[in-house]
Design a protein around this motif. Structure first.
Motif, mmCIF file in Angstrom:
data_model
loop_
_atom_site.group_PDB
_atom_site.id
_atom_site.type_symbol
_atom_site.label_atom_id
_atom_site.label_comp_id
_atom_site.label_asym_id
_atom_site.label_seq_id
_atom_site.Cartn_x
_atom_site.Cartn_y
_atom_site.Cartn_z
ATOM 1 N N GLU A 8 0.842 -1.179 0.000
ATOM 2 C CA GLU A 8 0.000 0.000 0.000
ATOM 3 C C GLU A 8 0.884 1.238 0.000
ATOM 4 O O GLU A 8 1.931 1.260 0.621
ATOM 5 C CB GLU A 8 -0.793 -0.048 1.298
ATOM 6 C CG GLU A 8 -2.103 0.679 1.266
ATOM 7 C CD GLU A 8 -2.847 0.498 2.569
ATOM 8 O OE1 GLU A 8 -2.730 -0.595 3.151
ATOM 9 O OE2 GLU A 8 -3.495 1.436 3.014
ATOM 10 N N GLY A 9 0.441 2.294 -0.695
ATOM 11 C CA GLY A 9 1.266 3.490 -0.755
ATOM 12 C C GLY A 9 0.930 4.461 0.351
ATOM 13 O O GLY A 9 0.466 4.088 1.421
ATOM 14 N N THR A 10 1.132 5.734 0.064
ATOM 15 C CA THR A 10 0.882 6.790 1.038
ATOM 16 C C THR A 10 -0.330 7.602 0.604
ATOM 17 O O THR A 10 -0.462 7.943 -0.573
ATOM 18 C CB THR A 10 2.115 7.717 1.141
ATOM 19 O OG1 THR A 10 3.229 6.940 1.582
ATOM 20 C CG2 THR A 10 1.872 8.841 2.118
ATOM 21 N N ILE A 11 -1.208 7.876 1.552
ATOM 22 C CA ILE A 11 -2.375 8.719 1.263
ATOM 23 C C ILE A 11 -2.369 9.861 2.260
ATOM 24 O O ILE A 11 -2.280 9.630 3.482
ATOM 25 C CB ILE A 11 -3.690 7.925 1.419
ATOM 26 C CG1 ILE A 11 -3.694 6.701 0.498
ATOM 27 C CG2 ILE A 11 -4.891 8.814 1.087
ATOM 28 C CD1 ILE A 11 -4.863 5.768 0.730
ATOM 29 N N VAL A 12 -2.452 11.075 1.765
ATOM 30 C CA VAL A 12 -2.535 12.236 2.649
ATOM 31 C C VAL A 12 -3.983 12.706 2.604
ATOM 32 O O VAL A 12 -4.476 13.152 1.562
ATOM 33 C CB VAL A 12 -1.579 13.357 2.172
ATOM 34 C CG1 VAL A 12 -1.712 14.582 3.050
ATOM 35 C CG2 VAL A 12 -0.141 12.865 2.177
ATOM 36 N N GLY A 13 -4.682 12.603 3.714
ATOM 37 C CA GLY A 13 -6.112 12.888 3.756
ATOM 38 C C GLY A 13 -6.429 14.367 3.572
ATOM 39 O O GLY A 13 -5.559 15.247 3.647
ATOM 40 N N ALA A 14 -7.716 14.646 3.361
ATOM 41 C CA ALA A 14 -8.139 16.005 3.015
ATOM 42 C C ALA A 14 -7.936 17.002 4.149
ATOM 43 O O ALA A 14 -7.747 18.184 3.904
ATOM 44 C CB ALA A 14 -9.602 15.990 2.583
ATOM 45 N N VAL A 16 -5.490 17.023 6.342
ATOM 46 C CA VAL A 16 -4.122 16.893 6.865
ATOM 47 C C VAL A 16 -3.229 17.969 6.266
ATOM 48 O O VAL A 16 -3.311 18.277 5.084
ATOM 49 C CB VAL A 16 -3.561 15.499 6.510
ATOM 50 C CG1 VAL A 16 -2.068 15.412 6.792
ATOM 51 C CG2 VAL A 16 -4.297 14.429 7.283
ATOM 52 N N HIS A 31 -4.774 14.323 -0.924
ATOM 53 C CA HIS A 31 -6.052 15.032 -0.868
ATOM 54 C C HIS A 31 -5.882 16.338 -0.083
ATOM 55 O O HIS A 31 -6.713 17.233 -0.192
ATOM 56 C CB HIS A 31 -7.108 14.190 -0.136
ATOM 57 C CG HIS A 31 -7.432 12.886 -0.798
ATOM 58 N ND1 HIS A 31 -8.188 12.819 -1.942
ATOM 59 C CD2 HIS A 31 -7.119 11.608 -0.470
ATOM 60 C CE1 HIS A 31 -8.318 11.539 -2.289
ATOM 61 N NE2 HIS A 31 -7.691 10.789 -1.424
#
Lengths: 165, 255
Positions: A8-14, A16, A31
């Motif tokens: 799984e990669g990296t997700i930056v939430g809305a 953050v 996001h």
């Protein structure tokens, strides 16, 4: 650097705010707001709610949000209609969709040179700037060749008409 | 030979379950010394006793929080005594929402005991909350209301308002915003929507070490048992603990 090869990669939430350098071997999806570098060995997706201030480097980069910084897409860079890029782009393949904003320089690498430009039409009084691209000398030579080819085919068509007559 | 540490039974049903487990273990020929945690003999003392007696395989029987506690003491004591090749096994007493059963991929008691007989080993990552709290199951950082927190790694710093933070032993961190956790109405009407919505309010990242800070003390828990409170610093230690896991299964499709 996240070293998982196929994970799984990296997700930056809305909601953050991130400061610093994100680097991952897998995909990165943004996001939220990032103030710093974004580096991936695979794909980077900047969604409509994202704001990135800093350089972005990846394989296939898709921009639907705002990027203030240089972009380096080794395979492809695409700016979607909601995307806004202020900075230079260095890529092999560039797609700028109608509605996108790009304000900067563009350098295309010599392998796989394809540049598609969709016609920009003013919508709701917004003005769009065309990309400032400087075609290399080889591009000009190729354009000449295609023109010559077209002229040759036109000549052939004329001959064919005479023959039919 | 195996060393079994049982969690104190909470009710008669658990006591009957323990008798059933002991019988099955005996029938399969993997019996060993069986001890139970009591107020007079803590989990730490029992684990140290087992290692001192020379047992190389320690099995914990109980809920997730108990199994994690035994693993924590096992790692601490074996590192302190310099013991290597220690194997850990687990028999969960609940399977519905048990994280250990999901991690080991066991669905019921029979499978859990059968695994111990097969003795198929695999090394798992272990995470450490400084200074010396180990965990082998996912932990949750949460409160009854959303909280502001800062997460910092070696290369970046995150500021966010979170409802819940989930962290695995390999330090894969998921930060869930209040909007990423469905409310009662959304849960009830979930069946009406076939495709899941894209959750743009959940953040996910992985790091070898990071720290979590907040302006208030937020508990860190496994299975509602509190391990620590913020601020915390976490590290991951890859492939530290050897666990008994099920054998890989090969299934044949009927065409």
């Amino acid at each position: 650097m996240n070293n998982e090869g196929n994970g799984e990669g990296t997700i930056v939430g809305a909601n953050v705010k991130l400061q610093g350098t994100i680097s991952d071997n897998n995909d990165i999806v943004i996001h939220g707001a990032v103030d710093g570098e974004v580096i991936s060995e695979k794909n980077i997706n900047i969604t409509p709610s994202a704001v990135v201030k800093g350089p972005i480097k990846g394989m296939i980069i898709t921009v639907a949000g705002t990027v203030e910084g240089d972009i380096e897409g080794t395979e492809k860079t695409e700016i979607l209609p909601t995307g806004k890029v202020i900075g230079s782009i260095n890529t092999s393949e560039l797609i700028i969709q109608s509605g996108a904003i790009f304000n900067g320089e563009c350098k295309m690498t010599e392998e796989n040179k394809t540049m598609r430009e969709t016609k920009s039409e003013p919508v709701n009084g917004k003005s769009k700037e065309k990309e400032n691209s400087k075609p290399a000398d080889k591009d000009q030579q190729e354009e000449k060749k295609t023109k010559e080819m077209e002229e040759a085919t036109d000549a052939q068509e004329v001959i064919d008409d005479f023959e039919l007559d | 030979m195996y060393y079994y540490i049982f969690m104190p039974p909470e009710d008669r049903k658990t006591k009957r379950l323990y008798e059933k487990i002991k019988l099955k273990i005996g029938l399969l020929g993997i019996s060993g010394e069986m001890v139970q945690n009591t107020p007079l003999r803590t989990v730490e003392e029992l684990t140290e006793l087992g290692l001192t007696k020379g047992y190389n395989t320690i099995i914990a029987i109980g809920k997730d929080s108990f199994i994690n506690k035994v693993a924590h003491f096992l790692i601490n004591i074996s590192l302190a005594q310099g013991k290597e090749n220690i194997t850990f096994g687990a028999i969960p007493i609940e399977y519905n929402e048990s994280k250990i059963s999901q991690m080991l991929k066991i669905n019921n008691l029979n499978e859990a005991i059968e695994n111990l007989r097969n003795r198929h080993l695999k090394k798992f990552d272990v995470a450490l909350i400084e200074p010396n709290k180990f965990f082998i199951l996912p932990i949750e950082v949460c409160k009854n209301k959303p909280f502001y927190c800062n997460l910092s790694t070696k290369t970046y710093f995150i500021k966010t308002l979170a409802k819940k933070i989930k962290i695995t032993p390999s330090l894969r961190c998921k930060i869930m915003d209040i909007r990423s956790i469905p409310n009662l109405f959304q849960k009830a009407t979930k069946f009406l929507f076939s495709a899941p919505r894209d959750d743009k309010y959940t953040s996910s990242f992985r790091a070898k070490s990071f720290s979590i800070e907040s302006n208030e003390l937020i508990p860190i828990q496994i299975d509602n048992e509190i391990l620590a409170k913020t601020p915390i610093k976490l590290h991951t230690i890859p492939k530290l603990l050897q666990l008994i896991v099920p054998r890989d299964k090969i299934s044949v499709r009927n065409n």
